[in-house]
Motif scaffolding. Structure first.
Motif, PDB file in Angstrom:
ATOM      1  N   UNK A 141       0.808  -1.215   0.000  1.00 25.48           N
ATOM      2  CA  UNK A 141       0.000   0.000   0.000  1.00 25.48           C
ATOM      3  C   UNK A 141       0.841   1.265   0.000  1.00 25.48           C
ATOM      4  N   UNK A 142       2.104   1.160   0.331  1.00 28.16           N
ATOM      5  CA  UNK A 142       2.986   2.316   0.402  1.00 28.16           C
ATOM      6  C   UNK A 142       4.026   2.233  -0.712  1.00 28.16           C
ATOM      7  N   UNK A 143       4.418   3.380  -1.263  1.00 28.88           N
ATOM      8  CA  UNK A 143       5.445   3.355  -2.317  1.00 28.88           C
ATOM      9  C   UNK A 143       6.803   2.930  -1.765  1.00 28.88           C
ATOM     10  N   UNK A 144       7.604   2.317  -2.601  1.00 28.56           N
ATOM     11  CA  UNK A 144       8.954   1.917  -2.224  1.00 28.56           C
ATOM     12  C   UNK A 144       9.875   3.129  -2.317  1.00 28.56           C
ATOM     13  N   UNK A 145      10.914   3.138  -1.481  1.00 27.24           N
ATOM     14  CA  UNK A 145      11.832   4.265  -1.458  1.00 27.24           C
ATOM     15  C   UNK A 145      12.953   4.182  -2.468  1.00 27.24           C
ATOM     16  N   UNK A 146      13.211   2.978  -2.993  1.00 30.21           N
ATOM     17  CA  UNK A 146      14.326   2.812  -3.925  1.00 30.21           C
ATOM     18  C   UNK A 146      14.119   1.558  -4.760  1.00 30.21           C
ATOM     19  N   UNK A 147      14.921   1.447  -5.813  1.00 33.57           N
ATOM     20  CA  UNK A 147      14.880   0.248  -6.659  1.00 33.57           C
ATOM     21  C   UNK A 147      15.280  -0.984  -5.851  1.00 33.57           C
ATOM     22  N   UNK A 148      16.231  -0.821  -4.939  1.00 35.30           N
ATOM     23  CA  UNK A 148      16.660  -1.948  -4.097  1.00 35.30           C
ATOM     24  C   UNK A 148      15.503  -2.462  -3.242  1.00 35.30           C
ATOM     25  N   UNK A 149      14.663  -1.561  -2.739  1.00 37.95           N
ATOM     26  CA  UNK A 149      13.498  -1.973  -1.959  1.00 37.95           C
ATOM     27  C   UNK A 149      12.491  -2.741  -2.815  1.00 37.95           C
ATOM     28  N   UNK A 150      12.317  -2.326  -4.052  1.00 34.29           N
ATOM     29  CA  UNK A 150      11.418  -3.036  -4.971  1.00 34.29           C
ATOM     30  C   UNK A 150      11.915  -4.465  -5.166  1.00 34.29           C
ATOM     31  N   UNK A 151      13.189  -4.599  -5.458  1.00 38.48           N
ATOM     32  CA  UNK A 151      13.770  -5.926  -5.711  1.00 38.48           C
ATOM     33  C   UNK A 151      13.656  -6.804  -4.469  1.00 38.48           C
ATOM     34  N   UNK A 152      13.959  -6.263  -3.321  1.00 37.74           N
ATOM     35  CA  UNK A 152      13.888  -7.052  -2.086  1.00 37.74           C
ATOM     36  C   UNK A 152      12.458  -7.494  -1.782  1.00 37.74           C
ATOM     37  N   UNK A 153      11.500  -6.587  -1.938  1.00 38.57           N
ATOM     38  CA  UNK A 153      10.108  -6.904  -1.641  1.00 38.57           C
ATOM     39  C   UNK A 153       9.515  -7.916  -2.624  1.00 38.57           C
ATOM     40  N   UNK A 154       9.966  -7.875  -3.877  1.00 34.22           N
ATOM     41  CA  UNK A 154       9.383  -8.744  -4.909  1.00 34.22           C
ATOM     42  C   UNK A 154      10.225  -9.966  -5.230  1.00 34.22           C
ATOM     43  N   UNK A 155      11.276 -10.194  -4.454  1.00 31.36           N
ATOM     44  CA  UNK A 155      12.118 -11.387  -4.660  1.00 31.36           C
ATOM     45  C   UNK A 155      11.258 -12.647  -4.546  1.00 31.36           C
ATOM     46  N   UNK A 203       0.803  -7.034 -10.435  1.00 35.31           N
ATOM     47  CA  UNK A 203      -0.170  -6.132 -11.046  1.00 35.31           C
ATOM     48  C   UNK A 203       0.201  -4.732 -10.577  1.00 35.31           C
ATOM     49  N   UNK A 204       0.771  -3.937 -11.460  1.00 33.11           N
ATOM     50  CA  UNK A 204       1.219  -2.587 -11.126  1.00 33.11           C
ATOM     51  C   UNK A 204       0.049  -1.622 -11.298  1.00 33.11           C
ATOM     52  N   UNK A 205      -0.344  -0.980 -10.226  1.00 32.68           N
ATOM     53  CA  UNK A 205      -1.439  -0.021 -10.263  1.00 32.68           C
ATOM     54  C   UNK A 205      -0.867   1.383 -10.284  1.00 32.68           C
ATOM     55  N   UNK A 206      -1.324   2.177 -11.178  1.00 37.73           N
ATOM     56  CA  UNK A 206      -0.849   3.540 -11.384  1.00 37.73           C
ATOM     57  C   UNK A 206       0.623   3.502 -11.782  1.00 37.73           C
ATOM     58  N   UNK A 207       1.340   4.571 -11.559  1.00 43.78           N
ATOM     59  CA  UNK A 207       2.744   4.637 -11.983  1.00 43.78           C
ATOM     60  C   UNK A 207       3.652   4.998 -10.821  1.00 43.78           C
ATOM     61  N   UNK A 208       3.322   4.535  -9.639  1.00 44.82           N
ATOM     62  CA  UNK A 208       4.095   4.875  -8.448  1.00 44.82           C
ATOM     63  C   UNK A 208       5.397   4.105  -8.340  1.00 44.82           C
ATOM     64  N   UNK A 209       5.428   2.900  -8.842  1.00 40.37           N
ATOM     65  CA  UNK A 209       6.627   2.067  -8.741  1.00 40.37           C
ATOM     66  C   UNK A 209       7.254   1.933 -10.112  1.00 40.37           C
ATOM     67  N   UNK A 210       8.519   2.303 -10.194  1.00 41.52           N
ATOM     68  CA  UNK A 210       9.230   2.197 -11.467  1.00 41.52           C
ATOM     69  C   UNK A 210       9.762   0.779 -11.652  1.00 41.52           C
ATOM     70  N   UNK A 211       9.657   0.297 -12.870  1.00 36.97           N
ATOM     71  CA  UNK A 211      10.218  -0.990 -13.252  1.00 36.97           C
ATOM     72  C   UNK A 211      11.184  -0.777 -14.419  1.00 36.97           C
TER      73      UNK A 211
END
Length: 61
Positions: A3-17, A23-31
């Motif tokens: 529900x909260x945006x990630x602070x960095x690309x490293x956080x995205x990778x760690x959370x989605x490992x 399902x990416x909703x809106x454009x809050x998280x960069x891929x």
């Protein structure tokens, strides 16, 4: 579900490992390419609507 945006690309990778689908909703998280390359288990990345400027469509093989 996140529900909260990630602070960095490293956080995205760690959370989605180990995640196979996102399902990416809106454009809050960069891929960008660098994130997609590090998500080796990701087989499906989808978004609603006509497009999502936060998803690098040219960098994924």
């Amino acid at each position: 579900m996140f529900h909260e945006p990630f602070g960095s690309a490293a956080e995205v990778v760690e959370a989605l490992r180990g995640v196979e689908a996102v399902a990416a909703m809106r454009e809050r998280t960069a891929f960008p390419r660098e994130v997609l390359e590090r998500l080796s288990d990701l087989g499906l990345l989808m978004t609603g609507g006509l497009g999502n400027a936060s998803i690098d469509l040219t960098g994924r093989r």
